[in-house]
Design an enzyme around this catalytic site. Sequence first.
Site, PDB file in Angstrom:
ATOM      1  N   PRO A   2       0.753  -1.112   0.028  1.00  0.00           N
ATOM      2  CA  PRO A   2       0.061   0.045  -0.083  1.00  0.00           C
ATOM      3  C   PRO A   2       0.660   1.165  -0.003  1.00  0.00           C
ATOM      4  O   PRO A   2       1.794   1.378   0.911  1.00  0.00           O
ATOM      5  CB  PRO A   2      -0.772  -0.076   1.230  1.00  0.00           C
ATOM      6  CG  PRO A   2      -0.551  -1.495   2.013  1.00  0.00           C
ATOM      7  CD  PRO A   2       0.690  -1.994   1.420  1.00  0.00           C
ATOM      8  N   GLU A   3       0.592   2.227  -1.000  1.00  0.00           N
ATOM      9  CA  GLU A   3       1.074   3.527  -0.886  1.00  0.00           C
ATOM     10  C   GLU A   3       0.174   4.454  -0.711  1.00  0.00           C
ATOM     11  O   GLU A   3      -1.027   4.034  -0.332  1.00  0.00           O
ATOM     12  CB  GLU A   3       2.202   3.690  -2.256  1.00  0.00           C
ATOM     13  CG  GLU A   3       3.236   2.732  -2.400  1.00  0.00           C
ATOM     14  CD  GLU A   3       4.382   3.162  -3.537  1.00  0.00           C
ATOM     15  OE1 GLU A   3       4.530   4.015  -3.833  1.00  0.00           O
ATOM     16  OE2 GLU A   3       4.954   2.079  -3.909  1.00  0.00           O
ATOM     17  N   LYS A  52       0.527   7.627   4.349  1.00  0.00           N
ATOM     18  CA  LYS A  52       0.073   6.352   4.528  1.00  0.00           C
ATOM     19  C   LYS A  52      -0.731   6.168   5.582  1.00  0.00           C
ATOM     20  O   LYS A  52      -1.046   4.719   6.166  1.00  0.00           O
ATOM     21  CB  LYS A  52       1.414   5.305   4.308  1.00  0.00           C
ATOM     22  CG  LYS A  52       2.257   5.436   3.048  1.00  0.00           C
ATOM     23  CD  LYS A  52       3.388   4.586   3.203  1.00  0.00           C
ATOM     24  CE  LYS A  52       4.335   4.911   2.159  1.00  0.00           C
ATOM     25  NZ  LYS A  52       5.670   4.307   2.072  1.00  0.00           N
ATOM     26  N   ARG A 252      16.333   0.967   0.842  1.00  0.00           N
ATOM     27  CA  ARG A 252      15.584  -0.027  -0.115  1.00  0.00           C
ATOM     28  C   ARG A 252      16.125   0.145  -1.612  1.00  0.00           C
ATOM     29  O   ARG A 252      16.532   1.317  -1.884  1.00  0.00           O
ATOM     30  CB  ARG A 252      13.862   0.349   0.175  1.00  0.00           C
ATOM     31  CG  ARG A 252      13.586   0.205   1.476  1.00  0.00           C
ATOM     32  CD  ARG A 252      12.096   0.653   1.645  1.00  0.00           C
ATOM     33  NE  ARG A 252      11.335  -0.535   0.965  1.00  0.00           N
ATOM     34  CZ  ARG A 252       9.992  -0.326   0.661  1.00  0.00           C
ATOM     35  NH1 ARG A 252       9.361   0.772   1.060  1.00  0.00           N
ATOM     36  NH2 ARG A 252       9.415  -1.411  -0.098  1.00  0.00           N
TER      37      ARG A 252
END
Length: 263
Positions: A2-3, A52, A252
């Site tokens: 989910p963004e 978010k 990341r």
Amino acid sequence: MPEGHTIHRLARQLNASLATKPVQASSPQGRFADGAERLDGLTLLGAEAWGKYLFCEFDSGDVLHVHLGLIGKFRSRKAPVPDPVGQVRLRLQNEAIAWDLSGPTRCEIISPSEQEQISSRLGADPLRSDADVAAAQEKFSQSKRAVGALVLDQSVIAGIGNVYRAELLFLCAIHPARQARSLSEDEFALLWSETVRLLRIGERMGRIVTTDPAEIGATRSRMKSEERLYAYHRDVCKRCGSGIEVLKIGGRPIWYCPSCQPS
Ligand SMILES: [Zn+2]
């Protein structure tokens, strides 16, 4: 994963299906039994997203704070509502629909002032009308960090995750390792406008699509999954065919095209 678009879409759907009426709350899994008992029978005044983070305000003054993390889901089940499947932390329902929350990293009841504290630590949300773009631009103009790290930093821009990060920098032809402060005003303006545009498309469609329908030769809803992104998790660039490279930035991996995004 989910963004921000997922959470805004959720808030919109929760408002349309549950708000302004009393809701039944339960915790089929049991891990949110006390919270569910407290919310049961209250009226949901409204749900809103910031990046978010999802906030659901109830008429008692309680705010349900949810963060889906990497694997959380908040799924709807239409009436006749089936029994919960799997580890459902919280079910919110009325006579027409149930919403089942599973796997969140956060599910808690907070006060409006605690909600404000959380929001005050978050950066500009491209999907909110009150987004403080100038503050985000100021942070970019002063930061020596890689632009790829800043875009993912929720205290600078709230709502971009790893997929949008790679795709946005691709679309803006920005190498992810460039210093954030090296961006020109025009580059930042383009980055912001593309962020707003793409997250809006994602919010509407319920999935991330960044490619141009004219370039692909298909409408967004008819694109195959491998046609929806230019660079993220690809071997070759969807636009120019160059080999995609990967760097670790902001903790990341980020995929980028060395031809379309020169350093
Ligand atoms: Zn390319």
